[in-house]
Scaffold this motif. Structure first.
Motif, PDB file in Angstrom:
ATOM      1  N   THR A 333       0.823  -1.211   0.000  1.00  0.00           N
ATOM      2  CA  THR A 333       0.000   0.000   0.000  1.00  0.00           C
ATOM      3  C   THR A 333       0.853   1.254   0.000  1.00  0.00           C
ATOM      4  O   THR A 333       0.593   2.197  -0.772  1.00  0.00           O
ATOM      5  CB  THR A 333      -0.944   0.009   1.227  1.00  0.00           C
ATOM      6  N   ILE A 334       1.861   1.291   0.848  1.00  0.00           N
ATOM      7  CA  ILE A 334       2.668   2.508   0.945  1.00  0.00           C
ATOM      8  C   ILE A 334       3.494   2.719  -0.318  1.00  0.00           C
ATOM      9  O   ILE A 334       3.745   3.854  -0.738  1.00  0.00           O
ATOM     10  CB  ILE A 334       3.549   2.508   2.217  1.00  0.00           C
ATOM     11  N   LEU A 335       3.903   1.643  -0.977  1.00  0.00           N
ATOM     12  CA  LEU A 335       4.614   1.784  -2.249  1.00  0.00           C
ATOM     13  C   LEU A 335       3.714   2.421  -3.305  1.00  0.00           C
ATOM     14  O   LEU A 335       4.150   3.301  -4.063  1.00  0.00           O
ATOM     15  CB  LEU A 335       5.112   0.417  -2.734  1.00  0.00           C
ATOM     16  N   VAL A 336       2.466   2.003  -3.349  1.00  0.00           N
ATOM     17  CA  VAL A 336       1.513   2.598  -4.298  1.00  0.00           C
ATOM     18  C   VAL A 336       1.346   4.087  -4.003  1.00  0.00           C
ATOM     19  O   VAL A 336       1.367   4.930  -4.910  1.00  0.00           O
ATOM     20  CB  VAL A 336       0.151   1.890  -4.224  1.00  0.00           C
ATOM     21  N   ILE A 337       1.194   4.423  -2.726  1.00  0.00           N
ATOM     22  CA  ILE A 337       0.995   5.828  -2.344  1.00  0.00           C
ATOM     23  C   ILE A 337       2.211   6.667  -2.704  1.00  0.00           C
ATOM     24  O   ILE A 337       2.087   7.763  -3.277  1.00  0.00           O
ATOM     25  CB  ILE A 337       0.704   5.929  -0.837  1.00  0.00           C
TER      26      ILE A 337
END
Length: 380
Positions: A333-337
């Motif tokens: 998730t944080i990579l996408v963000i």
């Protein structure tokens, strides 16, 4: 039950961009009503959720600094600026409680609605893009912007790995993959590959997701009408999967790094206080908008909010990686963000990245608190 329904309504409004969708399709009166409704429901949810959870202090400080410093060189409508500040500040305070009460599954299913809306837009109502002056040949459903829709599909894909029910997990991955392809977003394709590589590294059983992706691409090339898509992007995309030359020229055309370069000199002219609110977001004087949230922050409000912004996301990245083997979907998730923030400047207008950032922060804090409590019990 009332609180649970309210939570799902808020998640739908915030994560699926419903106020923006209503504004475009039903007019400014209903659009404003949807926007105010979102704020009112957030406030109501916050006050019926006592005891309140600890706020996400770094985001609160960042917001205050950003709006304070960006106001110094702002030359626009002061009432509009004040309304945007109050709406965003209410959001970050109240959405914290909503995200604390939300599970991976809750968010996954809400994002799934957004993904389904993209598919309906592309396959059933493709003509609406022309009628409502949206991007032609790229589809976004409720999200309106295909790049934002691609990010929503990626967030859904990231959270799909948290779903225990194999049928819903695979069905969700199929929907998010096919919907993401319909956006024809270059970012979606690149990050989708990265997420799946991480997932396969974590568990070989996750090889099913790339197989689903291959099937989705095959269906799109075989059964959809290519005339409904932006011809240059569709041809470039499908050239990877059919015999012949890969059309890399289109893929490299109008890349974000060329857009960012237009703003570097402006940043160095006012690195301390920035150029003011909205100066890097709006199209003006042959400038297309910076399409990079990191550059937007430093360009509009200066170096101090920028450092805090970077520090917050480095903290999320470091700690999500630290819990990778326990909850890998935090890392996904944080990579996408992080990658979304690199290619968009809608942090203060589209709230998917903000809401999921708060969700990751709260989840990391919860894991740390449990660990500290366990160590305290053992020590006693």
């Amino acid at each position: 039950m009332t609180k649970k329904i309210l939570k799902y309504v808020i998640l739908l409004l915030v994560l699926c961009n419903m106020p923006g969708f209503v504004l475009l399709y039903f007019g400014p009166v209903f659009g404003s009503a949807a926007s105010y409704l979102t704020t009112i429901l957030l406030i109501i949810y916050f006050f019926i959720s006592k005891p309140w959870q600890k706020p996400v202090v770094p985001i609160i400080i960042f917001t205050l600094l950003y709006f304070l410093l960006s106001s110094l060189n702002y030359n626009g409508d002061e009432i509009y600026f004040l309304k945007e500040f109050l709406r965003f500040f209410i959001l970050i305070i109240c959405i914290t409680q909503v995200m604390y009460d939300s599970s991976y599954r809750d968010i996954f299913y809400i994002l799934l609605i957004g993904g389904i809306s993209v598919i309906i837009n592309g396959l059933v109502f493709p003509e609406t893009n022309v009628i409502y002056h949206l991007v032609r040949g790229r589809y976004a459903g409720f999200l309106l912007n295909p790049n934002t829709a691609g990010i929503v599909c990626l967030l859904g894909m990231a959270l799909s790995y948290s779903i225990n029910n194999k049928l819903f997990k695979l069905l969700g991955q199929a929907i998010f993959t096919f919907a993401g392809i319909l956006t024809l977003s270059r970012t979606f394709i690149a990050v989708w590959v990265v997420i799946n590589l991480f997932a396969i590294f974590k568990d070989r059983k996750n090889l099913l997701a790339p197989i689903i992706g291959t099937i989705a691409v095959t269906v799109m090339i075989t059964f959809t009408n290519s005339k409904n898509f932006a011809s240059d992007r569709f041809d470039a995309f499908t050239s990877f999967f059919v015999e012949g030359e890969v059309k890399t020229k289109t893929l490299n055309n109008d890349t974000r790094d060329k857009t960012w370069a237009l703003y570097y000199d402006l940043i160095f002219k006012k690195p301390i206080l920035g150029h003011g609110y909205n100066s890097f977001q709006l199209q003006r004087q042959n400038l297309p908008g910076v399409h990079n949230s990191y550059l937007m922050v430093i360009g509009e409000s200066g170096i101090l909010p920028f450092i805090l912004f970077i520090g917050f996301y480095l903290y999320l990245l470091k700690n999500s990686i630290g819990h990778f083997y326990k909850e890998p979907y935090l890392t996904y998730t944080i990579l996408v963000i992080l990658l979304n923030l690199m290619v968009s400047h809608t942090f203060f207008t589209n709230y998917q990245s903000l809401a999921l950032s708060i969700f990751v922060f709260l989840r990391i804090r919860e894991i740390k608190d449990k660990k500290n409590n366990l160590e305290h019990i053992k020590s006693n």
